[in-house]
Motif scaffolding. Structure first.
Motif: not given
Length: 402
Positions: A4-8, A20-24, A26-27
């Protein structure tokens, strides 16, 4: 890449900047929490208990559906959970419940809490509950959370109360029975001593009167004396039979392993004279070994075999068959004969004390033998009945538990 990535994305004069931030992790954690909460909710809906989850720090409490089902209460938003819970505890139980709860929370050595108390329903009645909880502590050992469940045990408590009342009634009946038995023993003493003494006097003086004035008495006088002496003898026999009936159930011998075959053989030996007179043929089948009292068992077979020998048909040799059949829970014995038989309407009456179907001139006895047999068998946990065809014979059946 199964992550899972948080993309801005940000536009600029020269193009587009993407982060790209790896939020695996956290999810995954959030998903695990959602699944855990969902399982907790499903469990709370599936059980009849009132499941609860108490956040001690914020004093908020999650109640499962069982809380409303069991007690009819609904949780209001922003209401202190401890207030709602504690205000519904029976006033007589409240201090003890809170003391036991905080004792567990403040003691690091234990995390389990359990308490029985009364809890108010929405309809104004109280339910008996058993409340169980498990404390969760932080790294310093401070209790921060507690989860548990309340179980309604009202039916169990009511059953225990009914058992208590039943036991009290049984104790009272036992005392009454002890008094009754004491009175029965007193009656037995009177029957065996005081009542028999006047009868012995009557018989003795009538016999002396007959012997002394024999020549002066006519045939009618001798007949009257005979009737009086015979009546006194029969009265004495009735008293002795009553005494025997009153003693049924008072075992003076010890419980022992008994070969029923030997008991029947002993009865046959005792009845040898009448067996020869009646030209009786007695067939004894395979009989079991029982753990029981000897005297009552001997009385049963003595009375049943004696009756079979007594009520025979003139001019026909007697035949008596004694057998036993095994069921899962009982032994079923039978004593069958080819005697005079019994009319169907009298098959229950013969087990009642002093109930006779024949005149004493036809067949002797006081009409108490089968009543004694029935009382013995009832006391031993069995039952007795008879099947009969008039003119063909009777079959007495009785059962004894294994």
């Amino acid at each position: 890449v199964n992550k899972w990535f948080e993309v801005s994305a940000y536009p600029s004069e020269s193009g587009l900047t993407v982060y790209f931030r790896d939020v695996t992790e956290r999810n995954k954690t959030q998903e695990a929490i959602l699944q855990s909460n969902d399982r907790f909710k499903k469990v709370s809906e599936a059980t009849n208990d009132a499941i609860w989850d108490w956040d001690i720090i914020s004093d908020t409490l999650f109640w499962g559906e069982g809380f409303k089902t069991l007690f009819g209460h609904e949780m209001k938003e922003n209401q202190s959970s401890s207030f709602l819970w504690s205000k519904n505890i029976h006033p007589d139980d409240l201090d003890d419940v809170l003391a036991s709860l905080f004792d567990v929370l403040e003691t690091n050595s234990t995390n389990k809490w359990e308490k029985e108390y009364r809890y108010l329903r929405s309809n104004g009645t109280y339910a008996f509950v058993i409340d169980r909880g498990m404390a969760i502590r932080d790294a310093e050992g401070k209790a921060t959370r507690m989860v548990g469940a309340m179980t309604d045990i009202t039916h169990r408590k009511e059953y225990e109360e009914s058992l208590k009342i039943l036991n009290e009634n049984l104790e009272k009946q036992a005392k009454d029975l002890a008094i009754s038995n004491a009175e029965l023993e007193q009656f037995a003493y009177v029957a065996s001593h005081d009542l028999q003494e006047p009868l012995r006097m009557v018989t003795s003086f009538l016999t002396r009167l007959e012997n002394k004035y024999d020549a002066q008495l006519d045939e009618k006088a001798h007949q009257y004396i005979h009737f009086a002496v015979d009546g006194a003898k029969r009265m004495r026999q009735i008293i002795l039979d009553l005494l025997q009936f009153s003693r049924v159930g008072r075992h003076e011998d010890d419980l022992e392993v008994i070969e029923v075959q030997e008991i029947v053989a002993e009865v046959v030996t005792l009845q040898k004279k009448i067996i020869e007179e009646k030209q009786a043929n007695i067939s004894i089948g395979d009989l079991p070994t029982l753990q029981t009292f000897r005297s009552p068992l001997l009385q049963i077979f003595h009375n049943l075999i004696s009756n079979a020998l007594k009520y025979t048909q003139e001019g026909r040799p007697s035949f008596i068959s004694i057998t036993c059949y095994s069921t899962n829970t009982h032994w079923q014995f039978s004593v069958e004969d080819n005697g005079i038989g019994i009319e169907p309407e009298y098959c229950d009456q013969i087990f009642i004390i002093f109930q006779r179907l024949h005149q004493k001139e036809e067949y002797g006895g006081t009409g108490i033998g089968l009543a004694i047999v029935k009382k013995i068998i009832d006391n031993m946990g069995g039952k007795i009945w008879v099947e009969s065809v008039p003119g063909e014979g009777s079959a007495f059946y009785f059962t004894l538990p294994k």
